[in-house]
Design an enzyme around this catalytic site. Structure first.
Site, PDB file in Angstrom:
ATOM      1  N   HIS A   1      -1.147  31.747 -41.692  1.00 18.18           N
ATOM      2  CA  HIS A   1       0.203  31.309 -42.044  1.00 18.18           C
ATOM      3  C   HIS A   1       0.599  31.994 -43.349  1.00 18.18           C
ATOM      4  O   HIS A   1      -0.069  31.837 -44.374  1.00 18.18           O
ATOM      5  CB  HIS A   1       0.265  29.790 -42.179  1.00 18.18           C
ATOM      6  CG  HIS A   1       0.193  29.072 -40.870  1.00 18.18           C
ATOM      7  ND1 HIS A   1      -0.373  27.823 -40.723  1.00 18.18           N
ATOM      8  CD2 HIS A   1       0.625  29.432 -39.633  1.00 18.18           C
ATOM      9  CE1 HIS A   1      -0.294  27.445 -39.463  1.00 18.18           C
ATOM     10  NE2 HIS A   1       0.309  28.410 -38.775  1.00 18.18           N
TER      11      HIS A   1
ATOM     12  N   GLU B   1       0.815  30.470 -47.136  1.00 21.79           N
ATOM     13  CA  GLU B   1      -0.346  29.780 -47.697  1.00 21.79           C
ATOM     14  C   GLU B   1      -1.163  30.761 -48.540  1.00 21.79           C
ATOM     15  O   GLU B   1      -2.282  31.136 -48.202  1.00 21.79           O
ATOM     16  CB  GLU B   1      -1.156  29.155 -46.558  1.00 21.79           C
ATOM     17  CG  GLU B   1      -0.348  28.111 -45.797  1.00 21.79           C
ATOM     18  CD  GLU B   1      -0.969  27.671 -44.477  1.00 21.79           C
ATOM     19  OE1 GLU B   1      -2.114  28.089 -44.179  1.00 21.79           O
ATOM     20  OE2 GLU B   1      -0.314  26.920 -43.728  1.00 21.79           O
TER      21      GLU B   1
ATOM     22  N   ARG C   1       6.333  31.261 -42.629  1.00 25.94           N
ATOM     23  CA  ARG C   1       5.075  30.784 -42.055  1.00 25.94           C
ATOM     24  C   ARG C   1       4.572  31.666 -40.900  1.00 25.94           C
ATOM     25  O   ARG C   1       3.373  31.935 -40.788  1.00 25.94           O
ATOM     26  CB  ARG C   1       5.290  29.354 -41.540  1.00 25.94           C
ATOM     27  CG  ARG C   1       4.188  28.773 -40.652  1.00 25.94           C
ATOM     28  CD  ARG C   1       4.619  27.396 -40.160  1.00 25.94           C
ATOM     29  NE  ARG C   1       3.753  26.827 -39.145  1.00 25.94           N
ATOM     30  CZ  ARG C   1       2.752  25.987 -39.381  1.00 25.94           C
ATOM     31  NH1 ARG C   1       2.468  25.636 -40.624  1.00 25.94           N
ATOM     32  NH2 ARG C   1       2.022  25.490 -38.407  1.00 25.94           N
TER      33      ARG C   1
ATOM     34  N   HIS D   1      -6.591  27.367 -44.516  1.00 25.98           N
ATOM     35  CA  HIS D   1      -5.160  27.075 -44.619  1.00 25.98           C
ATOM     36  C   HIS D   1      -4.886  26.305 -45.905  1.00 25.98           C
ATOM     37  O   HIS D   1      -5.780  25.984 -46.677  1.00 25.98           O
ATOM     38  CB  HIS D   1      -4.712  26.202 -43.437  1.00 25.98           C
ATOM     39  CG  HIS D   1      -4.788  26.855 -42.100  1.00 25.98           C
ATOM     40  ND1 HIS D   1      -3.686  27.091 -41.324  1.00 25.98           N
ATOM     41  CD2 HIS D   1      -5.851  27.311 -41.371  1.00 25.98           C
ATOM     42  CE1 HIS D   1      -4.045  27.666 -40.186  1.00 25.98           C
ATOM     43  NE2 HIS D   1      -5.366  27.812 -40.194  1.00 25.98           N
TER      44      HIS D   1
ATOM     45  N   GLU E   1      -7.978  22.838 -45.009  1.00 29.85           N
ATOM     46  CA  GLU E   1      -6.658  22.768 -45.639  1.00 29.85           C
ATOM     47  C   GLU E   1      -6.919  22.556 -47.132  1.00 29.85           C
ATOM     48  O   GLU E   1      -7.355  21.480 -47.550  1.00 29.85           O
ATOM     49  CB  GLU E   1      -5.827  21.614 -45.071  1.00 29.85           C
ATOM     50  CG  GLU E   1      -5.493  21.752 -43.592  1.00 29.85           C
ATOM     51  CD  GLU E   1      -4.333  22.697 -43.331  1.00 29.85           C
ATOM     52  OE1 GLU E   1      -3.742  23.199 -44.313  1.00 29.85           O
ATOM     53  OE2 GLU E   1      -4.018  22.921 -42.151  1.00 29.85           O
TER      54      GLU E   1
END
Length: 481
Positions: A211, A214, A271, A342, A416
């Site tokens: 993405h 990020e 994104r 991510h 994440e």
């Protein structure tokens, strides 16, 4: 008004070729070749200057409005400040110690330079071109300067240069491999890291930047590479990992989107990929993490191509997803662990994204994930939540994590990284280093578990088999009483 005044392009020229009026627009045929030859040299002179200024010795992120020249005399009148990590002083454009955060301060003007040297540069070469760096400043502005090899959010050119440098600096353990192309025909390249071996090896997969927005993810991949390369010669455990495992690391998977996110503030939060819409849709991009052949299109997606979670025209409609799928499928028997990085949320996600489907080794994945979260917390006290995406975030389908588990890669996780929403995708610079430090420990916790389970069990099996064989041979040679 020139292009720099309007757009900020620093080198803008018009070439008016031959001649000076004798033949004018009807240049004779015998002058075409020599005209092109001389103009080529002139153009290459400019291009080479621009390239060398940008890529030789430093890559600079300079946010500024007023272009000016700062002289040695001006700098000699400033006060140098240190961030406390080390003390440095500026002498003839050089900072004498690496890793310093220094500031030159004069009335109304503050400049910061974060320095991080690599082996390719002399330790005292920190600001050899400081006069060039400190060009383009406005009063009350703050300018961040990152050298090639500096740690932080790196632009696409810096990451490509860094990958090449890693291969040059560590030719015995690092090689690069291009395994696909993006929609815009950019190479998708990974670093393969590990010691050569005549015995079969297993492997770890890590990708960052699927993405585009990020930015902390590519920074983590760079940090991870730096750490393992710095340890394998001195740390026995890391050396063992290098002998038994190959690390396949893709610092930026979605290079098209990542480049687009660096254009300006209007594109910073992009994104998706950069493929065009279909069936009359004028929007661009597919969410690559909804495009894999893993329960594709079932939950947590949109069929609206303008949506951030648009899952594509069909499974694997995106060349980036195809590249990863082909590589994983070809190496599924070698791969022990799949890690996709991510942000944000401080989560460790296990398969699957569909709420009604569980991984066959769900309990083990949770146990390993919780151990990783514990390792993360031990670094800076940050809490990471572990679970499936439907349990701790939201349901989704078509993710690379789920595809990896579906084809039999036993340990598949999504990280994440920081934070939990205060800054979101725009993580402050002072959080980049600690985020990577803690995530590194979490990743190594998982990797070490996967390695030890595989190779300790294998060693035990070999020993047991040898013992059984020797015992049988001994018994056959004895006389039973």
């Amino acid at each position: 008004m020139n292009s720099f005044d309007v757009l900020g392009i620093p080198f803008s020229f018009t070439f008016e070729l031959r001649d000076k009026g004798k033949f004018s627009f009807k240049l004779p045929e015998d002058q075409i070749q020599p005209t092109c030859e001389e103009a080529y040299q002139g153009a290459m002179s400019i291009i080479t200057h621009v390239h060398d200024k940008t890529f030789t010795s430093a890559a600079f992120t300079v946010r500024a409005m007023l272009w000016t020249t700062l002289t040695t005399e001006w700098l000699s009148s400033t006060t140098l400040l240190s961030n406390g990590r080390c003390s440095g002083r500026l002498v003839q454009w050089k900072v004498m110690r690496e890793g310093c955060l220094v500031a030159a301060q004069v009335t109304g003007l503050r400049i910061k330079a974060k320095l991080s040297e690599t082996k390719a540069h002399r330790p005292d070469a920190g600001l050899e071109r400081f006069s060039e760096v400190l060009t383009g400043l406005d009063y009350n502005a703050e300018v961040t300067v990152n050298r090639v090899g500096a740690f932080g959010s790196a632009n696409p050119g810096q990451i490509s240069a860094w990958m090449e440098q890693m291969e040059k600096d560590h030719p015995d353990v690092v090689s690069s491999m291009t395994y696909g192309t993006t929609y815009e025909k950019r190479n998708i390249t990974l670093l393969k890291i590990g010691l050569n071996s005549t015995l079969p090896k297993k492997a770890i997969w890590m990708d960052c930047g699927i993405h585009a927005r990020e930015w902390i993810a590519p920074a983590f991949c760079q940090y991870f590479v730096k750490e393992i390369l710095g340890l394998y010669k001195t740390d026995p455990k890391m050396n063992e990992l290098f002998k038994n495992l190959d690390f396949y690391i893709t610092p930026v998977l979605n290079m098209d989107g990542y480049i687009y996110s660096w254009i300006d503030n209007t594109t910073r939060l992009w994104r998706k990929s950069r493929s065009p819409g279909t069936d009359g849709c004028t929007c661009f991009g597919t969410d690559l993490n909804r495009n894999f052949y893993a329960n594709w299109g079932m939950v947590g997606i949109s069929r609206n191509c303008c949506s951030e979670v648009y899952n594509g025209q069909s499974p694997l409609s995106e060349s980036e997803a195809v590249a990863v799928t082909d590589f994983l499928s070809a190496n599924r028997d070698q791969l022990l662990c799949f890690l996709t990085i991510h942000s944000y949320g401080q989560l460790i996600l296990v398969p699957y994204g569909h709420p009604n489907i569980s991984a066959p080794n769900y309990d083990e994945l949770m146990e390993v994930g919780l151990a990783a979260a514990k390792a993360i917390k031990a670094v800076h006290g940050m809490d990471y939540t572990v679970g499936t995406s439907p349990d701790v975030l939201y349901a989704n389908s078509g993710s690379s994590r789920d595809f990896a588990r579906l084809i039999g890669i036993p340990f598949s996780f999504t990280f994440e990284l920081r934070d939990k929403g205060d800054f979101g995708f725009k993580l402050p610079e002072d959080q980049i280093q600690p985020t990577c430090e803690e995530a590194y420990q979490g990743a190594m916790s998982i990797i070490t578990y996967a390695h030890d389970k595989t190779f300790t069990s294998a060693a035990f099996t070999v020993t047991a088999t040898l013992w059984t064989t020797l015992t049988a041979a001994w018994l056959s040679s004895t006389t039973l009483l």
